[in-house]
Design a protein around this motif. Structure first.
Motif, short mmCIF file in Angstrom:
data_model
loop_
_atom_site.label_atom_id
_atom_site.label_comp_id
_atom_site.label_asym_id
_atom_site.label_seq_id
_atom_site.Cartn_x
_atom_site.Cartn_y
_atom_site.Cartn_z
N ALA A 96 0.82 -1.07 0.03
CA ALA A 96 0.13 0.06 0.03
C ALA A 96 0.79 1.17 -0.07
CB ALA A 96 -0.93 -0.21 1.31
N TYR A 97 1.94 1.38 0.74
CA TYR A 97 2.81 2.54 0.88
C TYR A 97 3.34 2.77 -0.84
CZ TYR A 97 3.22 3.46 5.79
OH TYR A 97 3.02 4.12 7.27
N PHE A 98 3.82 1.51 -1.34
CA PHE A 98 4.34 1.48 -2.61
C PHE A 98 3.47 2.14 -3.38
CE2 PHE A 98 4.42 -0.87 -6.68
CZ PHE A 98 5.51 -0.20 -7.20
N GLU A 99 2.16 1.62 -3.44
CA GLU A 99 1.08 2.22 -4.54
C GLU A 99 0.99 3.68 -4.12
OE1 GLU A 99 -2.02 -0.66 -4.04
OE2 GLU A 99 -0.94 -2.18 -5.22
N ALA A 100 1.05 3.99 -2.93
CA ALA A 100 0.71 5.48 -2.40
C ALA A 100 1.80 6.33 -2.55
CB ALA A 100 0.23 5.44 -1.09
N GLY A 101 2.94 5.94 -3.24
CA GLY A 101 4.17 6.74 -3.60
C GLY A 101 4.66 7.32 -2.25
N ALA A 102 4.82 6.36 -1.07
CA ALA A 102 5.44 6.79 -0.09
C ALA A 102 6.88 6.95 -0.01
CB ALA A 102 4.92 5.97 1.25
N VAL A 103 7.45 6.32 -0.83
CA VAL A 103 8.81 6.01 -0.91
C VAL A 103 9.33 7.39 -1.83
CG1 VAL A 103 10.96 4.82 -1.88
CG2 VAL A 103 8.75 3.61 -1.17
N THR A 104 9.76 8.52 -1.31
CA THR A 104 9.76 9.58 -1.79
C THR A 104 11.39 9.82 -2.50
OG1 THR A 104 10.69 10.48 0.58
CG2 THR A 104 8.20 10.62 0.02
N THR A 105 12.39 9.40 -1.80
CA THR A 105 13.50 9.48 -2.34
C THR A 105 14.26 7.92 -2.23
OG1 THR A 105 14.94 10.03 -0.31
CG2 THR A 105 13.97 11.81 -1.83
N ILE A 106 14.97 7.65 -3.36
CA ILE A 106 15.67 6.32 -3.42
C ILE A 106 16.84 6.46 -4.42
CG2 ILE A 106 14.32 5.53 -5.18
CD1 ILE A 106 14.67 2.76 -4.00
N THR A 107 18.21 6.24 -3.46
CA THR A 107 19.38 6.41 -4.17
C THR A 107 20.14 5.09 -4.18
OG1 THR A 107 20.43 7.29 -2.52
CG2 THR A 107 19.47 8.61 -3.99
N GLN A 108 21.03 4.67 -5.12
CA GLN A 108 21.91 3.53 -4.90
C GLN A 108 23.34 4.16 -4.96
OE1 GLN A 108 21.22 0.51 -7.88
NE2 GLN A 108 23.25 -0.54 -7.56
N ARG A 109 24.08 3.83 -4.16
CA ARG A 109 25.57 3.75 -4.24
C ARG A 109 26.15 2.66 -3.89
NH1 ARG A 109 26.97 9.37 -3.08
NH2 ARG A 109 25.16 10.51 -2.25
N GLY A 110 26.80 2.06 -5.20
CA GLY A 110 27.64 0.81 -5.33
C GLY A 110 26.55 -0.57 -4.73
N HIS A 111 26.77 -1.24 -3.68
CA HIS A 111 25.97 -2.16 -3.30
C HIS A 111 24.93 -1.93 -2.23
CE1 HIS A 111 29.54 -4.51 -5.26
NE2 HIS A 111 28.49 -5.38 -5.48
N GLN A 112 24.81 -0.53 -2.25
CA GLN A 112 23.65 -0.23 -1.06
C GLN A 112 22.52 0.63 -1.83
OE1 GLN A 112 24.53 2.93 2.14
NE2 GLN A 112 24.50 0.91 3.37
N ILE A 113 21.42 0.39 -1.30
CA ILE A 113 20.32 1.36 -1.59
C ILE A 113 19.78 2.15 -0.45
CG2 ILE A 113 17.83 1.18 -2.13
CD1 ILE A 113 19.35 0.78 -4.57
N GLN A 114 19.61 3.21 -0.57
CA GLN A 114 18.96 4.39 0.63
C GLN A 114 17.81 5.06 0.21
OE1 GLN A 114 22.65 6.72 1.45
NE2 GLN A 114 22.97 5.29 3.32
N ALA A 115 16.87 5.06 1.11
CA ALA A 115 15.39 5.39 0.67
C ALA A 115 14.91 6.10 1.83
CB ALA A 115 14.68 4.51 0.12
N GLU A 116 13.92 6.99 1.46
CA GLU A 116 13.20 7.89 2.63
C GLU A 116 11.97 7.45 2.34
OE1 GLU A 116 14.27 11.81 3.00
OE2 GLU A 116 15.86 11.75 3.94
N VAL A 117 11.08 6.95 3.58
CA VAL A 117 9.67 6.62 3.20
C VAL A 117 8.96 7.59 4.09
CG1 VAL A 117 8.18 4.64 3.41
CG2 VAL A 117 10.50 4.24 2.66
N GLU A 118 7.73 7.98 3.85
CA GLU A 118 6.73 8.60 4.50
C GLU A 118 6.13 7.93 5.35
OE1 GLU A 118 6.77 11.87 4.84
OE2 GLU A 118 8.07 12.62 3.07
N GLY A 119 5.71 8.46 6.54
CA GLY A 119 5.18 7.42 7.62
C GLY A 119 4.04 8.29 8.60
#
Length: 591
Positions: free
Chosen positions: A25-48
């Protein structure tokens, strides 16, 4: 490197049904506001639910995700909904991931002067970083510096002022955290990372440094804890972590009599000042490795009391685990086995036999000593790692007859192993055992594949399990299974009394139920919509309109357009003054 292809099946395995449902539901609502990848790591911010977004960190390799962390307070089994939402974005919408350089790549762009300027600016913004940098520079540039003395006879080569400063900063940061209204513990994790530094020194044979660091951390906590205790923070968790660390460091060190007295006095003082319990550490200090009862055990003379001469304390298992870890590190395997057997550490005893290749001995001992499903699971995995797959499968099947709390995990693992060795019958039975404690639609579909022509009889048993299972958080799995089988009334029964917090699941059932039971849809959706409208909760009018859409669809699909018009007019008469609601009804063309 691109993010690995993680299947929905895998995500469902690592997240419980409710977390997966909410994450989607969070995915469909677009709650993941930023998502970046640096090498073997993903970092994201999710509204809650908090003012600030939650921060998610995913580490991965070619095989899949190696670690997943979130700053939320979720502490149940598996991944939280924020991690699920981030993974779904990473796999379903990889094109929106912003590719950023790794730290190594960024630093490679800077010359010496620019690197210094960067650090100076960062410290200016975050002054506490200077202590961390000081400590690391000391380690990197002076691996064996001239030692300084903090107590007679004890030589250390670390900057203890830095550790004390870091502890004080962690407590000051916690005060600000509490003052901003947050309730979860912001202290233990940061302090624990400092404790880990002491343990690393101990494991490298630098016991003096380890003891000095633990002294700095423990004394600073005891002296300054009143700063956070005023906000309700308790010291139980960090005091216990320190207790464990002190035990390990004490048992790894070769202390003189005078040093033992120093440590004993300090531990007793901290117990009084900080209201902590260091009894286990004091026992480890008193016994060491020369304690007569312990020496007899390590030589194979095992009695009912194990290493204890009188009453067995409640921390006996924890102290035994620390001793076993040290014996394993020192490759004293036979002494490890004697101690594990004496102290009732069955899982450690059996798995060590397996790791040593003593498979027949492990199998024989398991028949007598194995008493929990956790013991069986640990031994089965060890045997499989050693290549003894038939024996691993035998032990796993015994595990299903034992008490414990990992039947689902054992069932999934055993099913995969049995299928890999070409035994679909055992694979099906194991998956069914997992299904009994945690019904899952993915597993249900897998069992249909494994059962083949016997599926109808197997399905009957599985549906009985689904109908009677009362486990928390499985409503989504139940609904998926019932709708898959066309059992609309069972699906309705599952969600009828759920709160609107589960609205996505309820809407799903309503859509399926409209052709068969429109009256239930009308009654249930009207109740939910009217509750919001009658209470005048304007912020939830959007939800009320969604419920009304189901009411309208059910009326129209059942040939009762006039009844819908009559109900709509009634709503307008009652709620005409609620302009926001009226505007929404008009926008959605609810005529």
């Amino acid at each position: 490197m691109s993010f690995p292809n993680i299947s929905e099946f895998t995500v469902r395995r690592y997240a419980n049904a409710k977390s997966f449902q909410r994450g989607e539901a969070y995915f469909e609502a677009g709650a993941v506001t930023t998502i970046t990848q640096r090498g073997h790591q993903i970092q994201a911010e999710v509204e809650g639910n908090e003012r600030l977004p939650y921060r998610i960190s995913l580490n991965f390799d070619d095989q899949g995700i190696t670690s997943a962390k979130c700053t939320c307070a979720y502490n149940l089994d598996g991944w939280c909904k924020h991690i699920v939402a981030t993974i779904l974005v990473s796999t379903r919408q990889p094109e929106i991931i912003e590719q950023r350089p790794t730290l190594e790549q960024l630093l490679d762009r800077l010359d010496h002067v620019q690197s210094q300027r960067l650090l100076q600016e960062l410290v200016a913004e975050q002054p506490q970083l200077i202590d961390v940098i000081d400590q690391h520079v000391s380690w990197m540039t002076n691996p064996v510096p001239k030692p300084i003395s903090t107590k007679p006879g004890r030589q250390v080569s670390v900057n203890l002022a830095s550790f004390r400063g870091q502890v004080k900063q962690i407590l000051r940061d916690a005060v600000r955290y509490f003052e901003e209204g947050y309730e979860e513990d912001p202290i233990t994790e940061d302090l624990f990372s400092l404790v880990q530094t002491a343990l690393e020194f101990s494991q490298q044979g630098e016991s003096n440094n380890a003891i000095a660091i633990l002294e700095a951390i423990t004394s600073t906590c005891a002296e300054n804890w009143n700063e956070v205790s005023e906000y309700g923070a308790d010291n139980d968790e960090i005091a216990w972590e320190l207790n464990l660390a002190w035990c390990e460091v004490i048992l790894m060190a070769e202390l003189t009599s005078e040093e033992k007295v120093d440590v004993q006095v300090s531990l007793e003082v901290w117990q009084d000042e900080w209201n902590a319990d260091f009894s286990m550490s004091l026992d480890a200090l008193r016994q060491g490795w020369d304690y007569p009862h312990l020496l007899r055990v390590l030589q194979g003379d095992i009695s009912e009391m194990g290493v204890w001469e009188r009453e067995i304390p409640n921390y006996a298992d924890d102290l035994a685990q620390i001793r076993l870890k040290i014996l394993e590190r020192q490759e004293r395997y036979q002494e490890y086995l004697y101690l594990a057997q004496a102290e009732g550490q069955t899982q450690e005893y059996l798995t060590m036999l397996g790791r040593l290749g003593r498979v027949e001995e492990a199998m024989a001992a398991a028949q007598i000593q194995m008493n929990s499903i956790e013991d069986a699971f640990a031994l089965a995995k060890t045997l499989a790692e050693q290549g003894s797959l038939p024996e691993a499968l035998d032990i796993a099947q015994v595990g299903f007859k034992l008490p414990g709390n990992c039947q689902y995990e054992l069932g999934i693992w055993t099913s995969d192993l049995a299928e890999a060795v070409g035994n679909p019958e055992i694979s099906l039975l194991a998956l069914k055992a997992a299904f009994q404690v945690k019904p899952c639609f993915v597993d249900y579909q897998k069992m249909a594949e494994l059962a083949g022509e016997n599926w109808e009889s197997v399905k009957t048993d599985l549906l009985k399990i689904v109908r009677t299972c009362k486990s928390w958080g499985i409503e989504s799995a139940k609904v998926d299974i019932f709708l898959h089988e066309g059992l609309i009334e069972d699906a309705i029964s599952t969600i009828s009394e759920l709160s609107s917090y589960n609205s996505a699941l309820i809407h799903k059932v309503m859509l399926a139920a409209i052709p068969n039971n429109p009256d239930w849809v009308i009654t249930n959706a009207r109740r939910r919509a009217e509750k919001i409208m009658d209470q005048g909760k304007a912020e939830y009018y959007g939800e009320a309109v969604e419920w009304l859409k189901k009411v309208r669809t059910a009326y129209i699909k059942s040939g009762r357009e006039a009844d819908w018009s009559k109900y709509r007019e009634k709503l307008i008469d009652i709620h005409a003054r609620k302009r926001k609601l009226m505007g929404m009804l008009k926008e959605q063309e609810m005529d």
